[in-house]
Motif scaffolding. Structure first.
Motif, mmCIF file in Angstrom:
data_model
loop_
_atom_site.group_PDB
_atom_site.id
_atom_site.type_symbol
_atom_site.label_atom_id
_atom_site.label_comp_id
_atom_site.label_asym_id
_atom_site.label_seq_id
_atom_site.Cartn_x
_atom_site.Cartn_y
_atom_site.Cartn_z
ATOM 1 N N LEU A 36 0.831 -1.201 0.000
ATOM 2 C CA LEU A 36 0.000 0.000 0.000
ATOM 3 C C LEU A 36 0.871 1.258 0.000
ATOM 4 O O LEU A 36 0.559 2.248 -0.669
ATOM 5 C CB LEU A 36 -0.933 0.008 1.214
ATOM 6 C CG LEU A 36 -2.132 -0.940 1.154
ATOM 7 C CD1 LEU A 36 -2.900 -0.902 2.475
ATOM 8 C CD2 LEU A 36 -3.061 -0.560 0.000
ATOM 9 N N ILE A 39 1.999 1.767 -3.436
ATOM 10 C CA ILE A 39 0.922 2.342 -4.243
ATOM 11 C C ILE A 39 0.888 3.858 -4.086
ATOM 12 O O ILE A 39 0.820 4.613 -5.065
ATOM 13 C CB ILE A 39 -0.430 1.720 -3.847
ATOM 14 C CG1 ILE A 39 -0.518 0.278 -4.359
ATOM 15 C CG2 ILE A 39 -1.591 2.537 -4.404
ATOM 16 C CD1 ILE A 39 -1.762 -0.457 -3.918
ATOM 17 N N MET A 40 0.947 4.324 -2.844
ATOM 18 C CA MET A 40 0.887 5.753 -2.594
ATOM 19 C C MET A 40 2.134 6.471 -3.106
ATOM 20 O O MET A 40 2.056 7.609 -3.590
ATOM 21 C CB MET A 40 0.711 6.019 -1.097
ATOM 22 C CG MET A 40 -0.546 5.409 -0.487
ATOM 23 S SD MET A 40 -2.057 5.751 -1.429
ATOM 24 C CE MET A 40 -2.101 7.537 -1.413
ATOM 25 N N ARG A 42 3.971 5.637 -5.758
ATOM 26 C CA ARG A 42 3.857 5.794 -7.211
ATOM 27 C C ARG A 42 2.752 6.772 -7.575
ATOM 28 O O ARG A 42 2.873 7.514 -8.559
ATOM 29 C CB ARG A 42 3.609 4.429 -7.839
ATOM 30 C CG ARG A 42 4.778 3.471 -7.724
ATOM 31 C CD ARG A 42 5.925 3.875 -8.640
ATOM 32 N NE ARG A 42 5.565 3.689 -10.028
ATOM 33 C CZ ARG A 42 5.664 2.539 -10.671
ATOM 34 N NH1 ARG A 42 6.140 1.469 -10.057
ATOM 35 N NH2 ARG A 42 5.320 2.453 -11.939
ATOM 36 N N ALA A 43 1.665 6.784 -6.808
ATOM 37 C CA ALA A 43 0.597 7.747 -7.067
ATOM 38 C C ALA A 43 1.106 9.173 -6.900
ATOM 39 O O ALA A 43 0.784 10.062 -7.695
ATOM 40 C CB ALA A 43 -0.580 7.490 -6.128
ATOM 41 N N GLY A 165 -1.080 2.266 -8.152
ATOM 42 C CA GLY A 165 -1.088 3.586 -7.542
ATOM 43 C C GLY A 165 -0.778 4.672 -8.550
ATOM 44 O O GLY A 165 -1.394 5.747 -8.539
ATOM 45 N N GLY A 169 -3.279 7.621 -9.243
ATOM 46 C CA GLY A 169 -2.882 9.006 -9.043
ATOM 47 C C GLY A 169 -3.000 9.825 -10.313
ATOM 48 O O GLY A 169 -3.507 10.958 -10.291
ATOM 49 N N MET A 194 -4.592 13.133 -2.020
ATOM 50 C CA MET A 194 -3.490 12.173 -2.058
ATOM 51 C C MET A 194 -2.600 12.302 -0.833
ATOM 52 O O MET A 194 -2.119 11.300 -0.281
ATOM 53 C CB MET A 194 -2.666 12.380 -3.335
ATOM 54 C CG MET A 194 -1.750 11.224 -3.669
ATOM 55 S SD MET A 194 -2.651 9.681 -3.970
ATOM 56 C CE MET A 194 -3.627 10.167 -5.395
ATOM 57 N N SER A 198 -1.849 9.305 1.897
ATOM 58 C CA SER A 198 -0.455 8.915 2.145
ATOM 59 C C SER A 198 -0.133 8.986 3.628
ATOM 60 O O SER A 198 0.545 8.101 4.179
ATOM 61 C CB SER A 198 0.498 9.823 1.355
ATOM 62 O OG SER A 198 0.298 9.679 -0.031
#
Length: 402
Positions: A36, A39-40, A42-43, A165, A169, A194, A198
């Motif tokens: 997770l 994911i954040m 890369r977002a 992510g 994003g 976002m 995060s």
């Protein structure tokens, strides 16, 4: 309290960190939260490039100015990475991850609230510092969570979920950019949303993730350092320090020829990926609307995500038959495929909104084939060959940072 002391090379852990790793539906909670966090991460990386057009209009900035934003973040990230390796090497990695996540979350929110272009540049630079802290800790965490021969798959899964992510994003920012919410431009709201997510993930990582390195350090740390500890106690050598030990590890890493070659290749190989942050703006300048641009970027990201996992799986299988060259062959194939697809994308397809289907197919196949190198070769080779045969165990995370 998460502080700890070291005695005879072993880590003294707080009692609540010695508990057995938790699982949810058979999956490690620590790995779920780590993914997770990926994911954040890369977002967050894809957030600003997805709204370059709106940022350009809001601050009267040209493409060169926007390029400076990317340069500032990458420059600070590069300078900060060795220090990030020191932190991840000597301190609890979940705590390091949480600290980096908080740093990038706050800087992302600050970008959304900025009123001048100079403020955006400063906060993007600080964002690079947060990402520099997170990335080495994430990758070394995955390396310690999978056995040799499966690390390509492990890194592929990390890249796959991270790409999700990136897709989320980019799509979120692109779709929201053309609207207003509560009187605020949509791109600013996307940054704030976002940042909040995060920060939440960072708190969960801090509280719930258990570092897989602890068991190894507890059981083997005393044996590794027993001789030096004896010499220290007799006053024959000075006590080790965090920075001196890290400097020794860094020198050991930089002497390895495999590391030198991969880094030199990476200097050239990273240039096309840096230019790809302008994809969304390029599509919009061609004439595609926000939704069409977001869809094209998503197809490219889906191809990269699938390709990362596919490359890791293929390289794991191939390395069993060709242990010395299997991973390298996969990486060379992936690097070569960037040439024909780049030529088709930039020179063959007509630059028109009527070419959406051609762009979509090319971008997906391009992402599917050019995204193998990190998962099929670089990361697994660092984790397996260098860790097991060449470098001290505690030098591994320095490879991630360098």
């Amino acid at each position: 309290m998460r502080n700890r002391a070291r005695s005879s090379g072993a880590w003294i852990l707080p009692s609540h960190r010695k508990m057995k790793a938790r699982k949810i539906f058979g999956f490690s909670l620590s790995l779920i939260l780590i993914n997770l966090a990926s994911i954040m991460e890369r977002a967050d990386e894809n957030l600003l490039p997805a709204v370059y057009k709106e940022v350009s209009e809001a601050f009267n900035a040209g493409p060169t100015d926007l390029g400076y934003l990317t340069f500032a973040r990458n420059f600070v990230q590069a300078l900060s990475s060795p220090m990030a390796g020191v932190l991840a090497l000597h301190y609890d990695r979940p705590a390091v991850l949480a600290m980096g996540t908080a740093c990038w979350a706050l800087s992302t929110a600050a970008v959304g609230a900025s009123q001048h272009f100079g403020q955006v540049a400063i906060w993007r630079a600080i964002n690079g510092f947060g990402l520099a802290i997170v990335i080495p800790a994430l990758q070394s965490f995955i390396a310690d969570s999978y056995i040799a021969g499966l690390r390509g798959t492990g890194f592929g899964l990390l890249s796959l979920v991270g790409s999700i992510g990136g897709i989320g994003g980019g799509v979120l920012a692109t779709v929201m950019a053309g609207r207003e919410f509560w009187g605020l431009p949509g791109w600013r709201c996307a940054f704030i949303i976002m940042a909040s997510l995060s920060l939440l993930i960072g708190c969960l990582v801090y509280m719930l993730v258990i570092d897989p390195r602890r068991t190894t350090l507890i059981t083997h740390g005393a044996d590794e350092d027993s001789e030096r500890t004896s010499l220290v106690s007799k006053g024959r050598v000075p006590p080790p320090s965090v920075w001196s030990g890290s400097w020794v590890a860094m020198r050991s890493v930089m002497k390895v020829q495999t590391f030198q070659i991969i880094v030199l290749q990476g200097i050239v190989g990273s240039l096309p990926w840096t230019s790809m942050v302008f994809f969304t703006m390029w599509f919009q300048l061609i004439g595609f609307d926000h939704n069409s641009s977001a869809a094209l970027n998503s197809l490219f990201a889906i191809g990269c995500a699938t390709g990362s996992l596919m490359g890791g799986l293929i390289a794991d299988k191939l390395s069993k038959f060709y242990p010395d060259t299997g991973r390298i062959m996969c990486a060379q194939f992936s690097a070569f495929m960037g040439i024909p697809f780049s030529w088709i994308l930039l020179a063959v397809i007509p630059q028109s909104v009527n070419s959406w289907n051609a762009f979509a197919v090319t971008l997906f196949l391009m992402g599917l084939t050019i995204s193998w190198c990190a998962t099929c070769a670089n990361n697994p080779m660092f984790a397996e060959h260098l860790q097991l045969d060449i470098l001290p165990r505690r030098s591994m995370v320095m490879i991630r940072s360098l």
